[in-house]
Structure formats: structure tokens, C-alpha cells
Enzyme design. Structure first.
Site, PDB file in Angstrom:
ATOM      1  N   LYS A  39     -34.400   0.136  80.423  1.00  0.00           N
ATOM      2  CA  LYS A  39     -33.417  -0.884  80.804  1.00  0.00           C
ATOM      3  C   LYS A  39     -33.204  -0.840  82.314  1.00  0.00           C
ATOM      4  O   LYS A  39     -32.892   0.226  82.872  1.00  0.00           O
ATOM      5  CB  LYS A  39     -32.083  -0.597  80.111  1.00  0.00           C
ATOM      6  CG  LYS A  39     -31.709  -1.619  79.048  1.00  0.00           C
ATOM      7  CD  LYS A  39     -30.391  -1.196  78.424  1.00  0.00           C
ATOM      8  CE  LYS A  39     -29.732  -2.333  77.699  1.00  0.00           C
ATOM      9  NZ  LYS A  39     -28.436  -1.910  77.128  1.00  0.00           N
TER      10      LYS A  39
HETATM   11  O1  G3P Z   1     -25.480  -2.758  75.665  1.00  0.00           O
HETATM   12  C1  G3P Z   1     -25.138  -3.874  76.385  1.00  0.00           C
HETATM   13  C2  G3P Z   1     -23.992  -4.671  75.816  1.00  0.00           C
HETATM   14  O2  G3P Z   1     -24.221  -4.968  74.473  1.00  0.00           O
HETATM   15  C3  G3P Z   1     -22.633  -4.109  76.099  1.00  0.00           C
HETATM   16  O3  G3P Z   1     -21.621  -4.807  75.426  1.00  0.00           O
HETATM   17  O4  G3P Z   1     -19.310  -4.784  74.582  1.00  0.00           O
HETATM   18  O5  G3P Z   1     -19.878  -3.459  76.630  1.00  0.00           O
HETATM   19  O6  G3P Z   1     -19.789  -5.954  76.711  1.00  0.00           O
HETATM   20  P1  G3P Z   1     -20.060  -4.733  75.874  1.00  0.00           P
END
Ligand code: G3P
Length: 215
Positions: free
Chosen positions: A84
Site C-alpha cells: 500500500k
Molecule cells: O483501510 C483503509 C480504510 O478502509 C480506512 O477506513 O474507517 O479509517 O475511514 P476508515
């Protein structure tokens, strides 16, 4: 559309893996930090043993050279590890260099369709638009998935997969599939919620009551 789990919690991954629905796992530095004391390499390799599909491990360098160095290291841990990198010009450089070595990248923190187009042009394996975080700004996050889907589908050279990230509730999963996402990565809680319905529970109760009341 495939379903990934967005977590670094091994218990959650072990449980969801038994449901037979997981095609991969995504992690990020926040999710790794949430598992206090867990070793990064041990966590990623254990996840790769539990789920047979792409496992995203995120770099923390800000420059391409550092991202490439980290990417080469992480990719050696398991053949399913995906690197990533952020949606920055340094990230694009890293994608280009890692792709040349046959290492697949997930370009993360994508918040507009131009970033997605450029990531695809650089050779990203996955693009990760953050639907929930766009919603948080008062803009329709799902529109981002629709735009990227349209742009990618009309260009046969683009093979990059659209991964709907920052999923906050089951409706996001449905809308991601309808908007053209290839993958939705979901927190464990959202995948649990997705299979719950009061009419399912009521139906089970009724069936059991009727079964017990038979002559
Ligand atoms: O892993 C990336 C993403 O899914 C993170 O989500 O909930 O931290 O906005 P969030």
C-alpha cells in the site's frame, strides 16, 4: 464484487475466514497500531496464512525510495502481500518501480477520480477510494466509485481493481457493488451487521416454535 476484511485483528480474521466470503484483507498503520504489541511482519504473515488472497501492508515512508525499500521487504514475506502506498507523486514513482519488479501495489488514500486515473496509468494493481471519509466531508463518496468505474471501464488498457474503502455500514457494500467496485473492504462489525435482519431472526423463532408444536 469481492469482499475483503479491513482489520489487523487475527481473531476477527479467523472468524470471518470460516464464513467463506473473504477474498483478501487490508491493513493500514492505524489498524496495525490498534493491535497493541503485535509484530508487523508476524501479523501480516499470519493473516496471509489465514486468508488465501491479496493482503495489503502499508508503507510509512513519504519518499519513493523508502516506499520501494519497504515494499521489497514486505513482498518477500509472502507471495500474496500487496504494497500500500499513498496517492501522491512519490507513491506513483514507487508503484512504477515496484511494478517493474513484479510487486503489486494498492494505491490508498484516494479522494478523487484524477488520482485514480493516474494510479492506474502508473500500474497500480488496486486503487482504494475512501468512500466513508468522503461522505464525512458532506460529499457523496459513492459518486467517486461511479466516476472511477466509468473512467476505468472505457479504457481497455486499465486493469486496476477498484476497492471501495472506508466502508461504514452494510448499505455502503451494496452501493459499492452497484457503483462498479471490484472489491469492498469492510470492518468486521459491518460484515456481521450485513448478515443480520430482524425478519430472519423472527422467521427462525417462528419456524422453531411451529416445529416444537407439531403433534
Ligand atoms: O483501510 C483503509 C480504510 O478502509 C480506512 O477506513 O474507517 O479509517 O475511514 P476508515
Amino acid at each position: 464484487m469481492q469482499l475483503y476484511l479491513d482489520t489487523a485483528n487475527l481473531d476477527e480474521i479467523r472468524e470471518a475466514a470460516t464464513w467463506g466470503v473473504l477474498s483478501g484483507v487490508t491493513t493500514n498503520p492505524t489498524l496495525i497500531a490498534r493491535e497493541k504489541g503485535a509484530d508487523f511482519k508476524a501479523t501480516i504473515t499470519e493473516i496471509a496464512e489465514l486468508v488465501d488472497g491479496p493482503i495489503s501492508a502499508e508503507t510509512i515512508s513519504l519518499d519513493a525510495a523508502g516506499m520501494v525499500q519497504e515494499g521489497i521487504e514486505y513482498a518477500a514475506w509472502h507471495p500474496n502481500v500487496i504494497i500500500k502506498v499513498p496517492s501522491t507523486t512519490e507513491g506513483l514513482k514507487a508503484v512504477t518501480q515496484l511494478a517493474r519488479r513484479g510487486i503489486r501495489c494498492n494505491v490508498t488514500l484516494c479522494f478523487n477520480a484524477v488520482q485514480a486515473l493516474m494510479a492506474a496509468r502508473a500500474g497500480a494493481f488496486i486503487i482504494s477510494p475512501f468512500v466513508g471519509r468522503v461522505d464525512d466531508t458532506g460529499v457523496d463518496g459513492m459518486q467517486l466509485i461511479r466516476e472511477i468505474s466509468q473512467i476505468y471501464r472505457q479504457d481497455p488498457e486499465i486493469k486496476t481493481k477498484i476497492l471501495s474503502a472506508s466502508i461504514r455500514h452494510p448499505r455502503h457494500i451494496v452501493e459499492s457493488a452497484l457503483a462498479g467496485a471490484d472489491i469492498a473492504t469492510c470492518p468486521f462489525k459491518v460484515l456481521q451487521q450485513a448478515m443480520r435482519h430482524p425478519l430472519t431472526d423472527r422467521g427462525i423463532e417462528q419456524f422453531l416454535a411451529d416445529w416444537r408444536s407439531r403433534t
